[in-house]
Design a protein around this motif. Structure first.
Motif, mmCIF file in Angstrom:
data_model
loop_
_atom_site.group_PDB
_atom_site.id
_atom_site.type_symbol
_atom_site.label_atom_id
_atom_site.label_comp_id
_atom_site.label_asym_id
_atom_site.label_seq_id
_atom_site.Cartn_x
_atom_site.Cartn_y
_atom_site.Cartn_z
ATOM 1 N N GLY A 36 5.059 3.139 -1.396
ATOM 2 C CA GLY A 36 4.222 4.148 -2.028
ATOM 3 C C GLY A 36 4.883 5.511 -2.024
ATOM 4 O O GLY A 36 6.117 5.648 -2.043
ATOM 5 N N LYS A 37 4.046 6.553 -1.974
ATOM 6 C CA LYS A 37 4.569 7.907 -2.006
ATOM 7 C C LYS A 37 5.336 8.256 -0.745
ATOM 8 O O LYS A 37 6.138 9.193 -0.756
ATOM 9 C CB LYS A 37 3.420 8.899 -2.205
ATOM 10 C CG LYS A 37 2.728 8.778 -3.559
ATOM 11 C CD LYS A 37 1.634 9.812 -3.703
ATOM 12 C CE LYS A 37 0.965 9.699 -5.077
ATOM 13 N NZ LYS A 37 -0.115 10.698 -5.241
ATOM 14 N N ARG A 38 5.075 7.539 0.352
ATOM 15 C CA ARG A 38 5.753 7.815 1.613
ATOM 16 C C ARG A 38 6.678 6.666 2.002
ATOM 17 O O ARG A 38 6.790 6.301 3.170
ATOM 18 C CB ARG A 38 4.726 8.087 2.716
ATOM 19 C CG ARG A 38 3.883 9.315 2.429
ATOM 20 C CD ARG A 38 2.925 9.651 3.552
ATOM 21 N NE ARG A 38 2.161 10.834 3.199
ATOM 22 C CZ ARG A 38 2.551 12.083 3.400
ATOM 23 N NH1 ARG A 38 3.723 12.311 3.981
ATOM 24 N NH2 ARG A 38 1.802 13.098 3.042
ATOM 25 N N ARG A 39 7.328 6.090 1.010
ATOM 26 C CA ARG A 39 8.303 5.041 1.279
ATOM 27 C C ARG A 39 9.490 5.635 2.040
ATOM 28 O O ARG A 39 9.715 6.847 2.037
ATOM 29 C CB ARG A 39 8.760 4.399 -0.022
ATOM 30 C CG ARG A 39 9.375 5.360 -1.014
ATOM 31 C CD ARG A 39 9.596 4.706 -2.371
ATOM 32 N NE ARG A 39 10.215 5.613 -3.326
ATOM 33 C CZ ARG A 39 9.554 6.466 -4.078
ATOM 34 N NH1 ARG A 39 8.233 6.530 -3.988
ATOM 35 N NH2 ARG A 39 10.183 7.252 -4.932
ATOM 36 N N LEU A 40 10.248 4.768 2.648
ATOM 37 C CA LEU A 40 11.305 5.225 3.553
ATOM 38 C C LEU A 40 12.345 6.075 2.844
ATOM 39 O O LEU A 40 12.783 7.104 3.369
ATOM 40 C CB LEU A 40 11.968 4.018 4.219
ATOM 41 C CG LEU A 40 13.086 4.337 5.220
ATOM 42 C CD1 LEU A 40 12.563 5.204 6.344
ATOM 43 C CD2 LEU A 40 13.690 3.053 5.761
ATOM 44 N N CYS A 41 12.761 5.680 1.650
ATOM 45 C CA CYS A 41 13.784 6.448 0.942
ATOM 46 C C CYS A 41 13.261 7.812 0.498
ATOM 47 O O CYS A 41 14.050 8.665 0.095
ATOM 48 C CB CYS A 41 14.298 5.665 -0.257
ATOM 49 S SG CYS A 41 13.052 5.301 -1.504
ATOM 50 N N LYS A 42 11.959 8.041 0.566
ATOM 51 C CA LYS A 42 11.379 9.321 0.181
ATOM 52 C C LYS A 42 11.239 10.266 1.370
ATOM 53 O O LYS A 42 11.425 11.473 1.243
ATOM 54 C CB LYS A 42 10.001 9.074 -0.451
ATOM 55 C CG LYS A 42 9.312 10.309 -1.000
ATOM 56 C CD LYS A 42 9.942 10.772 -2.290
ATOM 57 C CE LYS A 42 9.144 11.916 -2.907
ATOM 58 N NZ LYS A 42 9.767 12.403 -4.156
#
Length: 558
Positions: free
Chosen positions: A311-317
């Protein structure tokens, strides 16, 4: 052309408080000027509505779409840049305190309002009106992770950029609990890990030539315990009175990892228990491990689930070097599991930590295109790279009883990362002191403990000298930070400045004096973007053909 006098009384002005489309703001302003030609109102730019000479007036904010009533003899103004966005700011102290109520726990705020006289409570509710509801919704809404990277700067993303507005006043000193960040648990991490280090130095055969007394381990352990009690109590009070601020810290991409710090500190204290209380061979009560690992495991389910869901807080983000804090807790829990005699639980946590450590390590190493670029001010957190492989090697030694090839592999990885940071000393220059810097001491302590374990398995001059050097550097760093913390707290009184990071807005506020001009610029920029996209896209051939055909027509016409 002369205008006819208005049919309304001269002393009255009528203002439409309903929502007006942005394109009609200028037309509405012109109509108001015609209606009040004989008594023109005063404006502050193009955003301040009309004011009359009666006792009560209504002020409408074109920024938030809210309105409020106030008396003419009171100094009132709608918020501007750098001020609170929570309603009219008046000269009274009571009105300024209303700004901090945005972050108060809702039950506490309701209890405070119930203690007010009924007439004063009614006036306060009428004065807030729709504004309070919209502000409450704006605070409760989660702030996107990328918004923190865009609006903040500094070693811990704790400084607001000059172009940003915040929800609380900058020029006032906030309440102490509101200024107390979760990064204070970094002090507990640094001191509790030092207790383990000095316990290992005093009891390790490889460091017996130093003749270190166990009293040092006992003193540091009590200091770390007292600090943990103080920080935990203070932050618990913050949870009671300012729970909305806690939510903002949880949404912060860096500070969310510090929610693991209290439980890691507790496990450090349990692992580093002085020998005066319990011998090294004696087992701890398994209930200790269960109490400390339960909240840590619940946090991991939440954080790792966000990484996995994409989602919006995925690891790559949201990945940043402080994300190692959420992983190192697995290895610390594995060490404590070995101390209580539950080696299978330790193996389970060690496997979880290894899987997610590889994910975090690869993500930070690759710097994927979808990831937010790490600012230069965040370079000090690169020391977090050392903590996880060092803790993994120590946990393997605690579970399997020997510092074998697997443990040495992780230790050598940590040693290489440490050397790669030492040769880049410029990464750690030019930054102001912050209480969260304490969390960067425990990686140094962890690699020092791992070096002592390695010296026990490979006793030689080099291994013992390396363990002694790293231990000296780690203790020196903690001593310097401890002295700096005392100076900032009691002498300069600057240890806890206003925590601006929790007060940023969900969306960026554009501070323009003229709404119509700003909208015109935005439309022009959009048109320019469309033209630029057309030139760079596959339709550029069509645009070039159109231009050539129009040029041929012009030449024929001439």
């Amino acid at each position: 052309m002369a205008t006819e006098p208005s049919s309304f009384p001269v002393d009255h002005h009528f203002v439409d408080i309903h929502t007006i489309h942005p394109n009609e703001i200028n037309n509405q302003t012109k109509r108001n000027k015609k209606l009040n030609n004989n008594n023109p109102p005063k404006f502050r730019g193009d955003r301040k509505p009309l004011m009359n000479n009666k006792t009560f007036n209504r002020q409408v904010s074109l920024e938030s779409g809210t309105c409020s009533n106030y008396r003419r003899d009171e100094a009132a103004a709608l918020p501007r840049s750098g001020k609170s966005l929570s309603g009219p700011i008046r000269g009274g102290v009571h009105e300024r305190k209303r700004d901090f109520n945005l972050f108060r726990t809702k039950s506490t705020l309701s209890k405070q309002n119930s203690l007010l006289p009924s007439r004063e409570l009614d006036n306060l509710q009428n004065m807030d009106g729709l504004s309070g509801v919209r502000e409450e919704d704006a605070v409760n809404m989660s702030v996107p992770a990328g918004r923190y990277f865009a609006a903040l700067r500094g070693p811990e993303l704790d400084q607001v950029r000059d172009s940003e507005d915040i929800l609380l006043p900058k020029d006032e000193k906030w309440p102490f609990l509101l200024r107390f960040p979760i990064g204070c648990f970094g002090i507990c991490l640094g001191l509790s890990s030092q207790a383990i280090l000095w316990g290992a130095i005093s009891s390790s055969p490889a460091m017996s030539f130093l003749h270190i007394s166990p009293i040092i381990n006992l003193v540091i352990w009590f200091v770390a315990l007292a600090m943990l009690i103080f920080v935990a109590t203070t932050y618990f009070l913050k949870c009671i009175f300012y729970f909305e601020a806690i939510r903002r810290e949880y949404f912060h991409p860096v500070r969310v990892n510090f929610f693991f710090a209290p439980w890691i500190s507790c496990m450090f204290l349990a692992i580093g228990l002085p020998h005066a209380f319990m011998s090294p061979t004696e087992k701890l009560n398994p209930a200790v491990w269960c109490v400390f690992i339960a909240p840590l495991f619940a946090l991991q389910l939440k954080i790792y689930g966000q990484w996995l869901s994409g989602g919006k807080r995925r690891l790559c983000k949201v990945a940043n070097p402080s994300s190692h804090l959420s992983v190192v807790g697995n290895f610390v829990g594995a060490i404590l599991a070995a101390r209580v005699g539950w080696t299978e639980g330790g193996k389970f946590l060690w496997g979880i930590g290894l899987a997610h450590y590889l994910c975090v390590f690869v993500t930070l190493y690759q710097r994927l295109p979808t990831n937010e670029a790490l600012p230069k001010e965040l370079h000090p957190v690169y020391s977090m790279f050392i903590a996880t492989p060092s803790a993994a090697s120590i946990a393997w030694k605690a579970i399997y009883g020997e510092f074998d090839s697997v443990a040495r592999t992780f230790y050598f990885v940590a040693l290489f990362l440490f050397v790669s940071l030492v040769v880049r000393i410029n990464f750690f220059r030019g930054f102001k002191f912050s209480v969260a810097w304490w969390s960067y001491t425990f990686p140094m302590t962890t690699v020092s403990i791992a070096s002592i374990k390695y010296a026990e398995e490979v006793p030689c001059f080099f291994s013992k000298g390396l363990a002694l050097s790293l231990s000296f550097m780690s203790s020196t760093m903690v001593s310097l930070l401890f002295g700096s913390t005392l100076l900032h707290a009691f002498v300069w009184r600057s240890l806890f400045p206003n925590d601006l990071a929790i007060a940023i807005t969900k969306d960026r506020n554009r501070n323009n004096n003229n709404g119509g001009k700003a909208q015109g610029k935005e439309k022009a920029s959009k048109r320019y973007d469309i033209k630029r996209w057309a030139k760079q896209g596959p339709f550029s051939l069509v645009s070039s053909l159109t231009k050539s055909s129009s040029g041929d027509k012009d030449s024929d016409g001439k």
